[in-house]
Write an enzyme that holds these catalytic residues in place. Structure first.
Site, PDB file in Angstrom:
ATOM      1  N   SER A   1      48.022  39.979  37.489  1.00  0.00           N
ATOM      2  CA  SER A   1      47.196  41.102  38.460  1.00  0.00           C
ATOM      3  C   SER A   1      45.634  39.934  38.661  1.00  0.00           C
ATOM      4  O   SER A   1      45.162  39.936  37.099  1.00  0.00           O
ATOM      5  CB  SER A   1      46.968  42.216  38.803  1.00  0.00           C
ATOM      6  OG  SER A   1      46.578  41.994  39.406  1.00  0.00           O
ATOM      7  N   GLU A   2      44.651  39.660  39.551  1.00  0.00           N
ATOM      8  CA  GLU A   2      43.699  39.132  39.363  1.00  0.00           C
ATOM      9  C   GLU A   2      42.534  40.299  38.474  1.00  0.00           C
ATOM     10  O   GLU A   2      41.890  39.860  37.657  1.00  0.00           O
ATOM     11  CB  GLU A   2      42.922  39.168  40.718  1.00  0.00           C
ATOM     12  CG  GLU A   2      41.657  38.003  41.015  1.00  0.00           C
ATOM     13  CD  GLU A   2      41.776  37.809  41.883  1.00  0.00           C
ATOM     14  OE1 GLU A   2      40.388  38.650  42.847  1.00  0.00           O
ATOM     15  OE2 GLU A   2      42.182  37.791  42.734  1.00  0.00           O
ATOM     16  N   ASN A   3      42.838  41.241  38.666  1.00  0.00           N
ATOM     17  CA  ASN A   3      41.650  42.381  38.241  1.00  0.00           C
ATOM     18  C   ASN A   3      42.163  42.053  36.574  1.00  0.00           C
ATOM     19  O   ASN A   3      41.396  43.641  35.657  1.00  0.00           O
ATOM     20  CB  ASN A   3      41.893  43.407  38.986  1.00  0.00           C
ATOM     21  CG  ASN A   3      43.175  44.017  38.566  1.00  0.00           C
ATOM     22  OD1 ASN A   3      44.010  43.591  38.544  1.00  0.00           O
ATOM     23  ND2 ASN A   3      43.103  45.641  38.556  1.00  0.00           N
TER      24      ASN A   3
ATOM     25  N   SER B   1      40.451  36.951  32.957  1.00  0.00           N
ATOM     26  CA  SER B   1      41.928  36.487  34.457  1.00  0.00           C
ATOM     27  C   SER B   1      41.649  35.724  35.334  1.00  0.00           C
ATOM     28  O   SER B   1      42.178  34.806  35.002  1.00  0.00           O
ATOM     29  CB  SER B   1      41.902  38.333  34.797  1.00  0.00           C
ATOM     30  OG  SER B   1      42.377  37.895  36.079  1.00  0.00           O
TER      31      SER B   1
END
Length: 223
Positions: free
Chosen positions: A53-55, A95
């Site tokens: 996940s990007e976060n 990330s």
């Protein structure tokens, strides 16, 4: 008058299952905001896929059961998620280094438009009040080894989202390899669209009428 062909569209979960069946064992995969997040719920048992996940998460699992959500554990779309054993959290910058550095095997994104040759427009329609920035979509689309799109084939107005040339602001050029829709699955190539599969009852000729573009079989028939 000839009888019109009948076919049934894939539902969202059916479409997510179709995408999941093409993800290879050991893949590192980012699932974009919206429909693509459903893919996590349909990965085949025994398949080792590491969801990113990007976060700043690696090792996400399927969506939590109702009543068991932890809103301190969310994906980039602020949806509650689960974490599998061995999962990890890290800084947003790390990330993005994963995304930009070619460390993701596949990203699955939504789209407003995809061109026949794989150009992607998925962040703005240019309408007033639209999201003001492209965010991480550009990094994912260009940085992943393969970019797949998951979307309804038609807009609410009945226009094809697969187009000869995108008219919305671009996210990436020539980056999309596959498009999974509620009616068919396509490959985007420098020569244009190739058909991978359709829902039962939908012919290639009928699909070309819907899309308004030529679509080649994935394996051309022998001459």
């Amino acid at each position: 008058m000839a009888e019109q062909p009948t076919y049934r569209k894939r539902g969202k979960d059916e479409l997510a299952r179709r995408v999941a069946q093409d993800i290879h064992d050991g893949a590192y995969v980012n699932l974009g905001i919206g429909m693509p997040t459903l893919v996590a719920n349909h990965l085949p048992p025994g398949l080792e896929v590491v969801l990113h996940s990007e976060n700043g998460i690696l090792g996400m699992g399927p969506a939590p059961e109702a009543g068991h959500e932890d809103y301190d554990l969310t994906n980039a779309g602020k949806q509650p998620v689960t974490l599998l054993p061995g999962g990890a959290f890290f800084h947003h910058a790390d990330s993005f280094a994963m995304m930009r550095g070619g460390h993701l095997d596949i990203c699955v994104l939504g789209a407003f438009q995809v061109s026949a040759t794989g150009d992607l427009a998925n962040w703005s329609t240019g309408e007033p009040g639209a999201i003001p920035a492209v965010g991480g979509a550009m990094d994912l689309a260009i940085g992943a080894k393969q970019t797949w799109i998951m979307m309804d084939l038609l807009t609410k107005q009945g226009a094809s989202k697969l187009v000869e040339r995108c008219t919305y602001p671009l996210t990436g050029i020539g980056c999309v390899k596959r498009v999974y829709t509620d009616l068919a699955t396509f490959a985007c190539t420098p020569q244009g669209l190739q058909l991978i599969d359709t829902v039962e009852g939908l012919s290639l000729a009928a699909l070309e009428d819907i899309v308004g573009l030529p679509i080649a079989p994935l394996t051309p028939p022998a001459s």
